[in-house]
Design a protein around this motif. Sequence first.
Motif, short mmCIF file in Angstrom:
data_model
loop_
_atom_site.label_atom_id
_atom_site.label_comp_id
_atom_site.label_asym_id
_atom_site.label_seq_id
_atom_site.Cartn_x
_atom_site.Cartn_y
_atom_site.Cartn_z
N UNK A 96 0.85 -1.18 0.00
CA UNK A 96 0.00 0.00 0.00
C UNK A 96 0.90 1.24 0.00
N UNK A 97 1.02 1.87 -1.16
CA UNK A 97 1.97 2.96 -1.33
C UNK A 97 1.67 4.13 -0.38
N UNK A 98 0.40 4.42 -0.17
CA UNK A 98 0.04 5.55 0.68
C UNK A 98 0.48 5.31 2.13
N UNK A 99 0.34 4.09 2.62
CA UNK A 99 0.76 3.76 3.97
C UNK A 99 2.27 3.83 4.09
N UNK A 100 2.97 3.34 3.10
CA UNK A 100 4.43 3.41 3.08
C UNK A 100 4.89 4.87 3.10
N UNK A 101 4.24 5.72 2.32
CA UNK A 101 4.63 7.13 2.28
C UNK A 101 4.41 7.80 3.63
N UNK A 102 3.29 7.53 4.27
CA UNK A 102 3.03 8.11 5.60
C UNK A 102 4.13 7.72 6.59
N UNK A 103 4.46 6.43 6.62
CA UNK A 103 5.46 5.95 7.57
C UNK A 103 6.82 6.56 7.29
N UNK A 104 7.18 6.65 6.02
CA UNK A 104 8.48 7.22 5.65
C UNK A 104 8.56 8.69 6.07
N UNK A 105 7.48 9.43 5.82
CA UNK A 105 7.46 10.85 6.19
C UNK A 105 7.57 11.01 7.70
N UNK A 106 6.90 10.15 8.45
CA UNK A 106 6.93 10.22 9.92
C UNK A 106 8.34 9.97 10.44
N UNK A 107 9.01 8.94 9.90
CA UNK A 107 10.37 8.61 10.33
C UNK A 107 11.33 9.74 9.98
N UNK A 108 11.23 10.28 8.76
CA UNK A 108 12.14 11.34 8.34
C UNK A 108 11.92 12.61 9.17
N UNK A 109 10.69 12.87 9.56
CA UNK A 109 10.42 14.06 10.36
C UNK A 109 11.02 13.94 11.76
N UNK A 110 11.02 12.73 12.31
CA UNK A 110 11.53 12.52 13.67
C UNK A 110 13.03 12.32 13.73
N UNK A 111 13.57 11.57 12.76
CA UNK A 111 14.99 11.22 12.81
C UNK A 111 15.26 10.20 13.89
N UNK A 112 16.52 9.78 13.99
CA UNK A 112 16.88 8.73 14.95
C UNK A 112 16.61 9.16 16.39
N UNK A 113 16.98 10.38 16.74
CA UNK A 113 16.77 10.84 18.12
C UNK A 113 15.29 10.98 18.42
N UNK A 114 14.51 11.39 17.43
CA UNK A 114 13.07 11.52 17.62
C UNK A 114 12.39 10.18 17.84
N UNK A 115 12.83 9.14 17.11
CA UNK A 115 12.26 7.81 17.30
C UNK A 115 12.53 7.30 18.72
N UNK A 116 13.72 7.54 19.20
CA UNK A 116 14.04 7.12 20.57
C UNK A 116 13.20 7.89 21.58
N UNK A 117 12.97 9.17 21.30
CA UNK A 117 12.13 9.97 22.19
C UNK A 117 10.70 9.45 22.21
N UNK A 118 10.21 8.95 21.05
CA UNK A 118 8.88 8.32 20.99
C UNK A 118 8.80 7.18 22.00
N UNK A 119 9.82 6.30 21.98
CA UNK A 119 9.82 5.15 22.87
C UNK A 119 9.87 5.58 24.33
N UNK A 120 10.74 6.54 24.64
CA UNK A 120 10.88 6.99 26.03
C UNK A 120 9.58 7.62 26.53
N UNK A 121 8.93 8.40 25.68
CA UNK A 121 7.69 9.05 26.09
C UNK A 121 6.56 8.03 26.25
#
Length: 524
Positions: free
Chosen positions: A350-375
């Motif tokens: 599903x291309x639209x779902x893939x695009x959403x996830x990619x945009x979310x990851x790129x917006x957060x970056x590695x440090x942002x993803x870790x902050x997601x888990x901690x929060x």
Amino acid sequence: MKRIQRTSMTRDFHQAKWNEPIIFELHQPGEKGVELPPVNEQITLAVGDGISAIPAAMQRKSKPNLPEIGQARVLRHYLRLSQETLGSDFNVEIGQGTCTMKYIPKINELLVRDPKMMELHPLQSEDTVQGMLEIFYKLDLCMREISGMDYFSFQPSSGTQALFAMASIVRKYHEQKGEGDQRNEIITTIFSHPSQAATAAVKGYKIITLHPDENGYPDIEKLKAAVSERTAGFVVANPEDTGIFNPKIKEFTDIVHQAGGLCFYDQANANGLLGITRAKEAGFDMCFFNLHKTFAAPHMCGGPATGALGVTAALKEFLPAPIVEYQDGKYSLQYNLEHSIGKVRSFHGVAQTVLRAYAWIRALGASGLKEVAKTAVLNNNYMYHKVLAIRGASAPYIKGHRLEQVRYSWEQLTKETGVTTEDIQLRMTDFGLHYWTSHHPYIVKQPFTLEPTESYSKEDLDEYINALEEISNEAYENPEIIKSAPHNSTIHKIDEQDYLDHPEKWCITWRTYLKKTEEYAPVK
């Protein structure tokens, strides 16, 4: 019925209620909402000459039975229905434990509604979709880093389909080694999602289920007793649906590997793990993530979603084909996988779902993803300690911290008041809040499962906790309020023992309704 006065921490909820007919009942012959353009003459001639690209068996012999309704009435109809619906943008979705409802950035919705995305077709030439293939490929690279796996497929449309694909890979892997008949057992745990056992059973495996030890962890001694030359694989969620994380998981995967089995990991919900633990270091050969649970894409009521399936390099050739590869400055779909299990759905993903996830990851970056888990972990443990202070509530098994969710119990409240978790589920709708019990089997008695992810503020958590506390007080002081709930919703209690539990009475289409109305009237 007299209502208990709400406290300042719970909003006064009254859901809009419309006695709205279904759209076929709004049908008025001759009424139009849109004027269709005339059919191209060449297409008409082609059909008439019998040379249409549409196979004869798929061509309609009569016009479709569609309702005829003007635009204004269509608009009113769907707006009224939307007012009778709760969702993640309307209310605090903490009560959707294990299904993980979180905030979906609206900028990402704008991306997928771009005409170039909305009109994307899976049969387009690769030359015309280089941008989308690039996003598939780069999301693959992100997932590799997050998990430690070497290759990803985004073909599975759900977590269950990803589990089925992994069980299929296990089957084919052992067949290629000449051990397909010998290795006929899959080991899992009682708190892992039922789809793990179900998909392996569909592939013909005997299921061995490990129960927890006295502390709530999967029993490692029972695993040692279960593995043998018949072991094909071990599938587990960690943390399991109780929110308990098994810190000895690497010992489990080592034991299975020593017996010759493969280890595959249900990471559908990885909200408490991003940037902290990885499947590779835990010893897994495969894992999957639900993009619609961890990576801020809509759940979509069961689809279209994506179970991103990752494998080690040793299992690349077994992935469902095709996968996206990059070579000589061009992205392409690679179908030539020697031991591929074949497709698990019609197209690549599903291309639209893939695009959403990619945009979310790129917006957060590695440090942002870790902050997601901690929060997410912080939110969950705040709620954990608050809920345990509510009269009648408990959390069986381990004491202390949980990860990103908890499966709680109202067992004490039920014994003392007669109010069940299903009763509380209906009462929570009077507060405009969603509440989930558990999947079956109910290992935790009178269960309710909460998961506050990273999306919610302390105020959001307090609102939800306060509603639970107020309902607990009602259970002990005036349980009839709960037993007769819901009071503020669009409907009252549903007689599930009548129409919902009898397939011969189901009317899931208008045509079926018309056929069955006379026999089972009135059907509502």
